[in-house]
Design a protein around this motif. Structure first.
Motif, PDB file in Angstrom:
ATOM      1  N   PHE A 172      -2.896  -5.938 -13.170  1.00 19.26           N
ATOM      2  CA  PHE A 172      -2.693  -7.376 -13.007  1.00 19.26           C
ATOM      3  C   PHE A 172      -2.978  -8.164 -14.290  1.00 19.26           C
ATOM      4  O   PHE A 172      -3.900  -7.839 -15.030  1.00 19.26           O
TER       5      PHE A 172
ATOM      6  N   VAL B 117      -4.863   0.326  -0.401  1.00 19.63           N
ATOM      7  CA  VAL B 117      -5.697   0.144   0.791  1.00 19.63           C
ATOM      8  C   VAL B 117      -4.831  -0.505   1.885  1.00 19.63           C
ATOM      9  O   VAL B 117      -4.295  -1.592   1.672  1.00 19.63           O
ATOM     10  N   PRO B 118      -4.690   0.145   3.048  1.00 21.88           N
ATOM     11  CA  PRO B 118      -3.846  -0.436   4.098  1.00 21.88           C
ATOM     12  C   PRO B 118      -4.345  -1.819   4.532  1.00 21.88           C
ATOM     13  O   PRO B 118      -5.536  -2.109   4.417  1.00 21.88           O
ATOM     14  N   LYS B 119      -3.423  -2.621   5.022  1.00 25.92           N
ATOM     15  CA  LYS B 119      -3.735  -4.018   5.324  1.00 25.92           C
ATOM     16  C   LYS B 119      -4.963  -4.178   6.236  1.00 25.92           C
ATOM     17  O   LYS B 119      -5.835  -4.993   5.961  1.00 25.92           O
TER      18      LYS B 119
ATOM     19  N   GLY C   1     -18.465  -9.728  -2.602  1.00 25.29           N
ATOM     20  CA  GLY C   1     -18.983  -8.993  -1.449  1.00 25.29           C
ATOM     21  C   GLY C   1     -18.472  -7.577  -1.317  1.00 25.29           C
ATOM     22  O   GLY C   1     -19.057  -6.769  -0.605  1.00 25.29           O
TER      23      GLY C   1
ATOM     24  N   GLU D 260       0.824  -1.215   0.000  1.00 24.64           N
ATOM     25  CA  GLU D 260       0.000   0.000   0.000  1.00 24.64           C
ATOM     26  C   GLU D 260       0.856   1.262   0.000  1.00 24.64           C
ATOM     27  O   GLU D 260       0.451   2.299  -0.531  1.00 24.64           O
TER      28      GLU D 260
ATOM     29  N   THR E 109      -7.457  -2.112   6.813  1.00 22.88           N
ATOM     30  CA  THR E 109      -8.684  -1.707   6.122  1.00 22.88           C
ATOM     31  C   THR E 109      -9.090  -2.764   5.100  1.00 22.88           C
ATOM     32  O   THR E 109     -10.271  -3.096   4.965  1.00 22.88           O
TER      33      THR E 109
ATOM     34  N   VAL F 224      -8.068  -9.885  -9.568  1.00 23.27           N
ATOM     35  CA  VAL F 224      -8.643 -10.782  -8.570  1.00 23.27           C
ATOM     36  C   VAL F 224     -10.122 -10.457  -8.334  1.00 23.27           C
ATOM     37  O   VAL F 224     -10.503  -9.296  -8.250  1.00 23.27           O
TER      38      VAL F 224
ATOM     39  N   ALA G 117     -17.390  -8.246   3.797  1.00 24.01           N
ATOM     40  CA  ALA G 117     -17.917  -8.954   2.631  1.00 24.01           C
ATOM     41  C   ALA G 117     -18.283 -10.383   3.015  1.00 24.01           C
ATOM     42  O   ALA G 117     -19.304 -10.919   2.597  1.00 24.01           O
TER      43      ALA G 117
ATOM     44  N   PHE H  79     -14.656  -0.148  -3.276  1.00 22.26           N
ATOM     45  CA  PHE H  79     -13.242  -0.469  -3.447  1.00 22.26           C
ATOM     46  C   PHE H  79     -12.486   0.725  -4.054  1.00 22.26           C
ATOM     47  O   PHE H  79     -11.453   1.151  -3.528  1.00 22.26           O
TER      48      PHE H  79
ATOM     49  N   PHE I 183      -3.921  -8.905  -1.274  1.00 28.35           N
ATOM     50  CA  PHE I 183      -2.817  -8.254  -1.984  1.00 28.35           C
ATOM     51  C   PHE I 183      -3.346  -7.293  -3.051  1.00 28.35           C
ATOM     52  O   PHE I 183      -2.830  -6.188  -3.233  1.00 28.35           O
ATOM     53  N   TYR I 184      -4.391  -7.713  -3.713  1.00 25.24           N
ATOM     54  CA  TYR I 184      -4.985  -6.861  -4.754  1.00 25.24           C
ATOM     55  C   TYR I 184      -5.433  -5.515  -4.167  1.00 25.24           C
ATOM     56  O   TYR I 184      -5.137  -4.457  -4.710  1.00 25.24           O
ATOM     57  N   LEU I 185      -6.115  -5.585  -3.029  1.00 32.14           N
ATOM     58  CA  LEU I 185      -6.585  -4.354  -2.382  1.00 32.14           C
ATOM     59  C   LEU I 185      -5.402  -3.499  -1.927  1.00 32.14           C
ATOM     60  O   LEU I 185      -5.388  -2.281  -2.093  1.00 32.14           O
ATOM     61  N   ARG I 186      -4.394  -4.157  -1.370  1.00 29.06           N
ATOM     62  CA  ARG I 186      -3.233  -3.411  -0.870  1.00 29.06           C
ATOM     63  C   ARG I 186      -2.454  -2.788  -2.022  1.00 29.06           C
ATOM     64  O   ARG I 186      -1.931  -1.679  -1.902  1.00 29.06           O
TER      65      ARG I 186
ATOM     66  N   GLU J 211      -5.692 -14.426   0.447  1.00 27.77           N
ATOM     67  CA  GLU J 211      -4.455 -13.637   0.342  1.00 27.77           C
ATOM     68  C   GLU J 211      -4.362 -12.892  -0.994  1.00 27.77           C
ATOM     69  O   GLU J 211      -3.836 -11.785  -1.055  1.00 27.77           O
ATOM     70  N   GLU J 212      -4.871 -13.522  -2.044  1.00 29.40           N
ATOM     71  CA  GLU J 212      -4.829 -12.879  -3.362  1.00 29.40           C
ATOM     72  C   GLU J 212      -5.649 -11.588  -3.352  1.00 29.40           C
ATOM     73  O   GLU J 212      -5.225 -10.556  -3.857  1.00 29.40           O
ATOM     74  N   GLY J 213      -6.842 -11.708  -2.763  1.00 31.66           N
ATOM     75  CA  GLY J 213      -7.722 -10.541  -2.685  1.00 31.66           C
ATOM     76  C   GLY J 213      -7.095  -9.452  -1.830  1.00 31.66           C
ATOM     77  O   GLY J 213      -7.149  -8.258  -2.149  1.00 31.66           O
TER      78      GLY J 213
ATOM     79  N   ALA K 182      -7.534   6.255   0.503  1.00 32.29           N
ATOM     80  CA  ALA K 182      -6.414   5.742   1.300  1.00 32.29           C
ATOM     81  C   ALA K 182      -5.100   6.319   0.764  1.00 32.29           C
ATOM     82  O   ALA K 182      -4.223   6.735   1.534  1.00 32.29           O
TER      83      ALA K 182
ATOM     84  N   LEU L  85     -12.534  -4.803   5.028  1.00 31.83           N
ATOM     85  CA  LEU L  85     -13.411  -4.819   3.842  1.00 31.83           C
ATOM     86  C   LEU L  85     -13.788  -6.248   3.472  1.00 31.83           C
ATOM     87  O   LEU L  85     -14.944  -6.558   3.205  1.00 31.83           O
ATOM     88  N   MET L  86     -12.790  -7.120   3.495  1.00 27.98           N
ATOM     89  CA  MET L  86     -13.044  -8.502   3.110  1.00 27.98           C
ATOM     90  C   MET L  86     -13.846  -9.227   4.187  1.00 27.98           C
ATOM     91  O   MET L  86     -14.640 -10.115   3.892  1.00 27.98           O
TER      92      MET L  86
ATOM     93  N   ILE M 158     -13.223 -10.223  -5.901  1.00 25.50           N
ATOM     94  CA  ILE M 158     -13.438 -10.099  -4.461  1.00 25.50           C
ATOM     95  C   ILE M 158     -14.938 -10.053  -4.181  1.00 25.50           C
ATOM     96  O   ILE M 158     -15.554  -8.989  -4.175  1.00 25.50           O
TER      97      ILE M 158
END
Lengths: 251, 429
Positions: free
Chosen positions: A86, B386-388, A94, A75, B390, A90, B398, A100, B379-382, B375-377, A107, B394-395, A92
């Motif tokens: 990518f 997006v900080p870990k 939900g 981040e 947060t 991926v 969900a 997002f 990493f994608y967000l990060r 973990e894939e999701g 952020a 989020l996940m 996600i």
């Protein structure tokens, strides 16, 4: 902008060296392309730069505008302006795409000490950018990448890039899974972002993407290092003769 | 059959300090009958199969373990923005000053003890009656103990469609309080009621709610059990559903040392619908048990059980869910899912899904999963900045969404999501 020197990387899980001393400098305003056969380490390079787990950097450096990024969290790299489109975006379930996108944008702004964007302003910005990429309201509402076609996923990547306005964009096989029309749409999206302050690293197997996104410099990667660097004509050479000639030439 | 000696001793110890509150004739008899049930069954101990995953000792012992009162001024009162009729209990005792006037068009609300002195009262046919029905085929002695000893509660008779929900609020002020509440709710045919419940109630809390849903009536229930770290609670809902009636219950639980929520539903009329759902966030020294028993005893009914638990820092989640389909209950549509998201290796989820089916034309499915965060999701967000923490939240939200979506009312659903979001953000150190 992006300066990689002597980067060596092992897989964490097994004793295997993937990158064996990568040297690469991408200047602001330039588009560099990396081509190379399967297993040459192209995708690994993109993941290592973005900060994915599972790799161990054993040597070398990677700096973005003079800042060492290898010790940063993913981040933090993103907030510094690094963006990876990518190869396999991926899904996600939900998490709504809009939530997002807004969370990510704010952020990054927060991390840079900038003011967060209001919901109203965000809505205007995202609608406008989505329109040029032909992303409809329904795609924005759905969970991130869930039920998206291959082309929709790639367009969603470019939408994120357009929204986040990174300094350094890495595109990992963005052309894979795209038909001709989708490739044109995605390329137009990328070209619209080209400017003097932004660098691009385009990873691809095929010359055809480079017909749309015209590179300034082309690198051939093989067995974990850059083996040849040239102008756009190098990509055409690969297209005509394959990698074998080039590789035997440098071997 | 004589009870094992240890069970006898524990039961005797608990009953030796029990005082049956003074009540009118029919309630007094109901209490005495319940006390007799307790004596026969004995109180639960760890050797009971039904308590295999949850240790009942602290719920059974003569006095409550102390629990610090938990206050977080940054948490606004639950449901505070909603139009509702507030009925407040503090440490298990009706709090008249904090409550609204118990008047609402379409319902009649009375307190348990004064009502019991009315000779002929509708609650007479329900108080302890649904609880007693729920003792078979699995015993629930702590519910019988509640019927015998409940020191307060309300009787709610629904005769129409009230304009706003009834909100039962349970405040906790004394570190050693041992609250026992018993509510009876009767919905007349074609009526509707939404009941909201929130608050920790007491250091130790035992609550029973008996709900009779007549033909064509709808009962909606949304409950939150807050972040109080040290409280302990055992609750039971017993409900009987008539033809074309609807029962929907959702519970959000965060923390508490020990929580056991039992929900016992009996579908007795054709075309009835029963949904029971729960979202649970456990962080640290936390044990949360959802035990559900749904009996289909009529044709063409639908039941759903949806439970999602997020566990971290050594928390434990338990799910025991059963669907029993009796021979007459053809065309039953039964569904049950229980899932946990384990955020570390120290946390655990124990699930016992059960189906017992005696009808031949039914559709019943069940599933249970346990997994780590994708973990894939993550990493994608990060990778998008997006900080870990947060990204994890989020996940997590969900993951919980399927349970939260069981809440029919959009505004209530939004309230729960907002609260979950805030709670997830505050990690325990």
């Amino acid at each position: 902008m992006l300066e990689i020197k002597g980067l060596t990387v092992d897989l964490e899980e097994e004793e295997k060296t993937i990158l064996k001393g990568v040297d690469l400098t991408v200047e602001a305003g330039k588009v560099h392309a990396i081509m190379g056969p399967n297993g040459s380490g192209k995708s690994t390079l993109s993941y290592v730069l973005a900060g994915r787990d599972g790799y161990e950097v054993t040597g070398g450096t990677a700096e973005l505008d003079g800042e060492d990024i290898l010790d940063m969290e993913p981040e933090e790299r993103a907030a510094e302006g690094l963006f990876l489109a990518f190869q396999y975006p991926v899904e996600i379930p939900g998490v709504g795409n809009m939530t997002f996108l807004r969370t990510a944008l704010n952020a990054q702004r927060k991390a840079r000490g900038e003011e967060e964007m209001s919901a109203k302003e965000f809505l205007q910005v995202i609608r406008e950018k989505a329109k040029t990429l032909k992303i409809d309201a329904d795609m924005l509402k759905r969970p991130v990448n869930v039920g998206f076609s291959g082309g929709e996923k790639k367009r969603n990547e470019i939408l994120q890039m357009a929204l986040l306005e990174p300094k350094m964009c890495i595109l990992d096989e963005t052309d894979s899974g795209l038909d001709v029309d989708a490739m044109k749409l995605v390329s137009d999206g990328v070209n619209a972002l080209r400017d003097a302050g932004r660098g691009f690293l385009v990873i691809t197997h095929y010359q055809r993407l480079l017909d749309h996104i015209k590179p300034d410099v082309v690198h051939i990667m093989s067995d974990g290092r850059m083996v040849k660097t040239g102008g756009p004509e190098l990509a055409l050479e690969v297209e005509q003769n394959g990698y074998a000639d080039i590789l035997s030439e440098v071997a | 059959m004589a009870l094992p000696e240890k069970k006898q001793e524990a039961t005797k110890a608990r009953l030796s300090v029990a005082r049956m509150p003074e009540s009118g004739g029919w309630l007094k008899r109901a209490r005495e009958n319940a006390m007799e049930r307790v004596r026969q069954m004995g109180l639960p101990d760890r050797r009971d199969e039904y308590w295999k995953y949850t240790r009942p000792e602290s719920l059974v012992r003569p006095s409550a373990s102390p629990a610090k009162v938990f206050e977080d001024p940054s948490d606004p009162p639950m449901f505070h923005a909603f139009e509702r009729l507030k009925i407040v209990f503090t440490d298990g005792v009706f709090d008249e000053d904090a409550s609204d006037d118990l008047a609402l068009s379409g319902v009649k609300i009375e307190r348990l003890s004064p009502a019991s002195f009315t000779d002929i009262h509708w609650a007479r046919d329900l108080y302890g009656v649904l609880e007693a029905r729920g003792q078979d085929p699995v015993q629930r002695p702590l519910a019988a103990l509640n019927t015998a000893l409940a020191n307060d509660g309300v009787f709610i008779r629904v005769t129409g469609k009230p304009s706003k929900p009834v909100n039962l609020i349970y405040n906790h002020k004394s570190e050693t309080s041992d609250g026992i509440l018993h509510h009876v709710i009767k919905l007349d045919p074609g009526t509707e009621l939404t009941v909201l419940e929130n608050g920790p109630a007491a250091a130790r809390f035992n609550k029973v709610m008996e709900v009779d849903v007549a033909d064509g009536a709808s009962f909606h229930h949304v409950r939150t059990m807050g972040r109080d770290h040290e409280r302990r609670a055992v609750t039971h809902i017993f409900s009987r559903l008539g033809t074309e009636s609807v029962f929907k219950s959702f519970t959000l639980t965060a923390n508490g040392v020990l929580t056991r929520n039992e929900c016992v539903l009996e579908l007795t009329g054709d075309d009835a619908v029963a949904h029971v759902a729960g979202a649970c966030v456990g962080d640290g020294d936390f044990h949360h048990d959802d035990t559900v028993f749904v009996t289909h005893d009529a044709g063409n009914c639908e039941s759903r059980q949806v439970f999602k638990k997020v566990l971290r820092n050594g928390a434990t989640g338990v799910f025991q869910g059963k669907i029993l389909v009796k021979p007459e209950a053809q065309k039953t549509d039964g569904y049950q899912i229980s899932q946990s998201l384990l955020l570390d290796d120290d946390s655990q989820f124990l699930a016992k899904p059960e189906l017992e089916i005696y009808a031949d034309d039914v559709a019943c499915s069940h599933g249970s999963t346990s997994g780590a965060i994708d973990e894939e999701g993550l990493f994608y967000l990060r990778a998008r900045g997006v900080p870990k923490d947060t990204a994890t939240d989020l996940m997590t939200l969900a993951f919980l969404a399927e349970a939260v979506e069981e809440i029919e009312d959009e505004d209530l659903r939004a309230e729960i999501v907002e609260r979950l979001d805030a709670w997830l953000g505050r990690r325990r150190d």
